[in-house]
Design a protein around this motif. Structure first.
Motif, PDB file in Angstrom:
ATOM      1  N   LYS A   2       0.822  -1.221   0.000  1.00 49.02           N
ATOM      2  CA  LYS A   2       0.000   0.000   0.000  1.00 49.02           C
ATOM      3  C   LYS A   2       0.852   1.266   0.000  1.00 49.02           C
ATOM      4  O   LYS A   2       0.321   2.372  -0.102  1.00 49.02           O
ATOM      5  N   ASP A   3       2.160   1.091   0.115  1.00 50.44           N
ATOM      6  CA  ASP A   3       3.063   2.243   0.165  1.00 50.44           C
ATOM      7  C   ASP A   3       3.438   2.657  -1.261  1.00 50.44           C
ATOM      8  O   ASP A   3       4.586   2.523  -1.686  1.00 50.44           O
ATOM      9  N   TYR A   4       2.456   3.168  -1.998  1.00 48.46           N
ATOM     10  CA  TYR A   4       2.631   3.459  -3.429  1.00 48.46           C
ATOM     11  C   TYR A   4       3.768   4.436  -3.707  1.00 48.46           C
ATOM     12  O   TYR A   4       4.408   4.363  -4.751  1.00 48.46           O
ATOM     13  N   ASN A   5       4.029   5.315  -2.778  1.00 47.58           N
ATOM     14  CA  ASN A   5       5.068   6.319  -2.989  1.00 47.58           C
ATOM     15  C   ASN A   5       6.468   5.713  -3.030  1.00 47.58           C
ATOM     16  O   ASN A   5       7.393   6.313  -3.577  1.00 47.58           O
ATOM     17  N   SER A   6       6.635   4.530  -2.469  1.00 50.60           N
ATOM     18  CA  SER A   6       7.958   3.886  -2.449  1.00 50.60           C
ATOM     19  C   SER A   6       8.173   2.980  -3.666  1.00 50.60           C
ATOM     20  O   SER A   6       9.275   2.492  -3.884  1.00 50.60           O
ATOM     21  N   TRP A   7       7.129   2.746  -4.438  1.00 50.99           N
ATOM     22  CA  TRP A   7       7.241   1.839  -5.583  1.00 50.99           C
ATOM     23  C   TRP A   7       7.980   2.507  -6.737  1.00 50.99           C
ATOM     24  O   TRP A   7       7.898   3.719  -6.935  1.00 50.99           O
ATOM     25  N   LYS A   8       8.677   1.691  -7.523  1.00 52.43           N
ATOM     26  CA  LYS A   8       9.285   2.197  -8.758  1.00 52.43           C
ATOM     27  C   LYS A   8       8.166   2.516  -9.747  1.00 52.43           C
ATOM     28  O   LYS A   8       7.122   1.853  -9.749  1.00 52.43           O
ATOM     29  N   LEU A   9       8.399   3.510 -10.590  1.00 57.95           N
ATOM     30  CA  LEU A   9       7.341   3.987 -11.471  1.00 57.95           C
ATOM     31  C   LEU A   9       6.820   2.919 -12.429  1.00 57.95           C
ATOM     32  O   LEU A   9       5.614   2.856 -12.686  1.00 57.95           O
ATOM     33  N   ASP A  10       7.706   2.085 -12.969  1.00 53.73           N
ATOM     34  CA  ASP A  10       7.234   1.061 -13.900  1.00 53.73           C
ATOM     35  C   ASP A  10       6.355   0.027 -13.195  1.00 53.73           C
ATOM     36  O   ASP A  10       5.356  -0.442 -13.743  1.00 53.73           O
ATOM     37  N   PHE A  11       6.697  -0.293 -11.941  1.00 53.57           N
ATOM     38  CA  PHE A  11       5.882  -1.221 -11.156  1.00 53.57           C
ATOM     39  C   PHE A  11       4.533  -0.591 -10.827  1.00 53.57           C
ATOM     40  O   PHE A  11       3.492  -1.256 -10.862  1.00 53.57           O
ATOM     41  N   LEU A  12       4.546   0.703 -10.534  1.00 54.26           N
ATOM     42  CA  LEU A  12       3.317   1.436 -10.230  1.00 54.26           C
ATOM     43  C   LEU A  12       2.383   1.433 -11.440  1.00 54.26           C
ATOM     44  O   LEU A  12       1.173   1.220 -11.308  1.00 54.26           O
ATOM     45  N   ILE A  13       2.951   1.642 -12.631  1.00 58.44           N
ATOM     46  CA  ILE A  13       2.150   1.626 -13.861  1.00 58.44           C
ATOM     47  C   ILE A  13       1.552   0.238 -14.099  1.00 58.44           C
ATOM     48  O   ILE A  13       0.368   0.117 -14.441  1.00 58.44           O
ATOM     49  N   ASP A  14       2.358  -0.799 -13.911  1.00 59.42           N
ATOM     50  CA  ASP A  14       1.858  -2.171 -14.099  1.00 59.42           C
ATOM     51  C   ASP A  14       0.709  -2.467 -13.132  1.00 59.42           C
ATOM     52  O   ASP A  14      -0.267  -3.136 -13.502  1.00 59.42           O
ATOM     53  N   PHE A  15       0.820  -1.969 -11.923  1.00 65.70           N
ATOM     54  CA  PHE A  15      -0.243  -2.145 -10.927  1.00 65.70           C
ATOM     55  C   PHE A  15      -1.520  -1.433 -11.375  1.00 65.70           C
ATOM     56  O   PHE A  15      -2.621  -2.001 -11.302  1.00 65.70           O
ATOM     57  N   LEU A  16      -1.383  -0.201 -11.856  1.00 64.54           N
ATOM     58  CA  LEU A  16      -2.542   0.570 -12.307  1.00 64.54           C
ATOM     59  C   LEU A  16      -3.254  -0.119 -13.465  1.00 64.54           C
ATOM     60  O   LEU A  16      -4.482  -0.180 -13.507  1.00 64.54           O
ATOM     61  N   VAL A  17      -2.460  -0.668 -14.400  1.00 67.91           N
ATOM     62  CA  VAL A  17      -3.036  -1.300 -15.589  1.00 67.91           C
ATOM     63  C   VAL A  17      -3.603  -2.683 -15.273  1.00 67.91           C
ATOM     64  O   VAL A  17      -4.765  -2.978 -15.577  1.00 67.91           O
ATOM     65  N   ASN A  18      -2.781  -3.521 -14.664  1.00 69.19           N
ATOM     66  CA  ASN A  18      -3.150  -4.934 -14.497  1.00 69.19           C
ATOM     67  C   ASN A  18      -4.109  -5.193 -13.340  1.00 69.19           C
ATOM     68  O   ASN A  18      -4.841  -6.196 -13.368  1.00 69.19           O
ATOM     69  N   ILE A  19      -4.116  -4.324 -12.350  1.00 67.93           N
ATOM     70  CA  ILE A  19      -5.005  -4.525 -11.199  1.00 67.93           C
ATOM     71  C   ILE A  19      -6.171  -3.536 -11.230  1.00 67.93           C
ATOM     72  O   ILE A  19      -7.332  -3.926 -11.332  1.00 67.93           O
ATOM     73  N   GLN A  20      -5.849  -2.244 -11.177  1.00 69.28           N
ATOM     74  CA  GLN A  20      -6.926  -1.265 -11.035  1.00 69.28           C
ATOM     75  C   GLN A  20      -7.711  -1.034 -12.325  1.00 69.28           C
ATOM     76  O   GLN A  20      -8.941  -0.944 -12.297  1.00 69.28           O
ATOM     77  N   HIS A  21      -7.031  -0.952 -13.460  1.00 67.39           N
ATOM     78  CA  HIS A  21      -7.764  -0.774 -14.719  1.00 67.39           C
ATOM     79  C   HIS A  21      -8.639  -1.997 -15.010  1.00 67.39           C
ATOM     80  O   HIS A  21      -9.774  -1.855 -15.481  1.00 67.39           O
ATOM     81  N   GLU A  22      -8.097  -3.175 -14.732  1.00 62.41           N
ATOM     82  CA  GLU A  22      -8.872  -4.396 -14.987  1.00 62.41           C
ATOM     83  C   GLU A  22     -10.108  -4.434 -14.098  1.00 62.41           C
ATOM     84  O   GLU A  22     -11.196  -4.791 -14.548  1.00 62.41           O
ATOM     85  N   TYR A  23      -9.936  -4.039 -12.841  1.00 62.43           N
ATOM     86  CA  TYR A  23     -11.071  -3.991 -11.910  1.00 62.43           C
ATOM     87  C   TYR A  23     -12.121  -2.996 -12.412  1.00 62.43           C
ATOM     88  O   TYR A  23     -13.322  -3.301 -12.433  1.00 62.43           O
ATOM     89  N   LYS A  24     -11.668  -1.822 -12.814  1.00 61.97           N
ATOM     90  CA  LYS A  24     -12.601  -0.787 -13.259  1.00 61.97           C
ATOM     91  C   LYS A  24     -13.345  -1.216 -14.519  1.00 61.97           C
ATOM     92  O   LYS A  24     -14.549  -0.983 -14.649  1.00 61.97           O
ATOM     93  N   GLU A  25     -12.629  -1.855 -15.439  1.00 63.75           N
ATOM     94  CA  GLU A  25     -13.267  -2.284 -16.685  1.00 63.75           C
ATOM     95  C   GLU A  25     -14.350  -3.330 -16.422  1.00 63.75           C
ATOM     96  O   GLU A  25     -15.451  -3.252 -16.979  1.00 63.75           O
ATOM     97  N   GLU A  26     -14.050  -4.288 -15.567  1.00 66.77           N
ATOM     98  CA  GLU A  26     -15.024  -5.328 -15.252  1.00 66.77           C
ATOM     99  C   GLU A  26     -16.224  -4.760 -14.493  1.00 66.77           C
ATOM    100  O   GLU A  26     -17.377  -5.090 -14.790  1.00 66.77           O
ATOM    101  N   ASN A  27     -15.953  -3.898 -13.536  1.00 63.66           N
ATOM    102  CA  ASN A  27     -17.004  -3.441 -12.640  1.00 63.66           C
ATOM    103  C   ASN A  27     -17.850  -2.309 -13.195  1.00 63.66           C
ATOM    104  O   ASN A  27     -19.005  -2.169 -12.799  1.00 63.66           O
ATOM    105  N   ILE A  28     -17.314  -1.511 -14.115  1.00 64.96           N
ATOM    106  CA  ILE A  28     -18.150  -0.459 -14.711  1.00 64.96           C
ATOM    107  C   ILE A  28     -19.237  -1.113 -15.564  1.00 64.96           C
ATOM    108  O   ILE A  28     -20.370  -0.623 -15.634  1.00 64.96           O
ATOM    109  N   LEU A  29     -18.915  -2.242 -16.202  1.00 65.30           N
ATOM    110  CA  LEU A  29     -19.914  -2.983 -16.987  1.00 65.30           C
ATOM    111  C   LEU A  29     -20.957  -3.610 -16.061  1.00 65.30           C
ATOM    112  O   LEU A  29     -22.146  -3.647 -16.375  1.00 65.30           O
ATOM    113  N   LEU A  30     -20.499  -4.074 -14.897  1.00 65.51           N
ATOM    114  CA  LEU A  30     -21.407  -4.641 -13.902  1.00 65.51           C
ATOM    115  C   LEU A  30     -22.330  -3.562 -13.342  1.00 65.51           C
ATOM    116  O   LEU A  30     -23.528  -3.797 -13.148  1.00 65.51           O
TER     117      LEU A  30
END
Length: 237
Positions: A63-91
């Motif tokens: 949960k300490d997003y500020n300590s993450w490397k930027l490329d890892f942060l981007i992968d998290f946004l795309v693979n976890i949060q974007h995927e969640y948003k895409e699935e759930n906005i349709l729901l």
């Protein structure tokens, strides 16, 4: 405490729950000083400081997003949060229409909630595509240039005007979900609510919480760090 609300949350993500409790926005208007935010919300600063002090200082790495490397942060946004948003906005679209059709006459706010979901759904999906197609690849290119110490072309940087558009989208979507929160009385369900009704309100609440977290990560951590990285590369070239 002479810090911005965003800085407090960046330093300790656990404090987000306190700002949520007092309905203080830390994602869109996070650059506001805590004292200013309290004044705007007509909230006692001492009460908030007491609650902030009581928050657990231990922040887990995940949960300490500020300590993450930027490329890892981007992968998290795309693979976890974007995927969640895409699935759930349709729901949300599915359940918004279903519940409005069944209970719209009894609970008129459901008609407006459904319209707001429909209004914002496509823009959220398009927004994520723009980030994945333009913003994120460019930031990864900056990271690679910095790692390999190579000159990179920043003349068509998307970290200015396109970023402004992205942040404007954030503000509009956040405003829409605040309106939905108001219409649902902070997602308070009627006693006779059926399963579909409960799922809709629960999913809306979860989505708004993740949305605020997502906007905070981008507006207050990822984008400022990417701009700083880009500037350092420009100075070296």
């Amino acid at each position: 405490m002479n810090k911005s609300v965003a800085t407090i949350v960046i330093e300790n993500i656990n404090t987000a729950s306190v700002f949520k409790k007092y309905k203080i926005d830390f994602s869109i208007h996070g650059n506001m000083l805590l004292s200013q935010a309290c004044e705007e919300k007509n909230t006692n600063l001492k009460h908030i400081l007491k609650d902030l002090k009581a928050v657990n200082d231990k922040v887990y790495y995940l949960k300490d997003y500020n300590s993450w490397k930027l490329d890892f942060l981007i992968d998290f946004l795309v693979n976890i949060q974007h995927e969640y948003k895409e699935e759930n906005i349709l729901l949300l679209k599915e359940y918004g229409e279903k519940v409005a059709a069944i209970y719209g006459e009894e609970y008129e706010e459901l008609i407006e909630i459904n319209l707001l979901i429909l209004k914002v759904a496509d823009s959220i999906l398009e927004h994520m595509k723009n980030e994945e197609r333009i913003i994120f690849p460019y930031i990864k290119k900056l990271i690679e240039a910095n790692t390999k110490k190579i000159v990179t072309n920043t003349s068509n940087s998307p970290l200015n005007r396109p970023i402004d558009i992205i942040e404007d989208d954030h503000q509009k979507v956040s405003k829409t979900f605040k309106k939905i929160s108001e219409l649902t009385n902070n997602y308070k369900m009627p006693e006779n609510a059926c399963i579909s009704f409960k799922v809709l309100y629960l999913k809306l609440q979860q989505f708004e919480e993740l949305l605020n977290n997502h906007i905070h990560i981008e507006n207050n951590i990822l984008f400022p760090k990417a701009k700083k990285l880009e500037q350092s590369l420009i100075m070296l070239s």
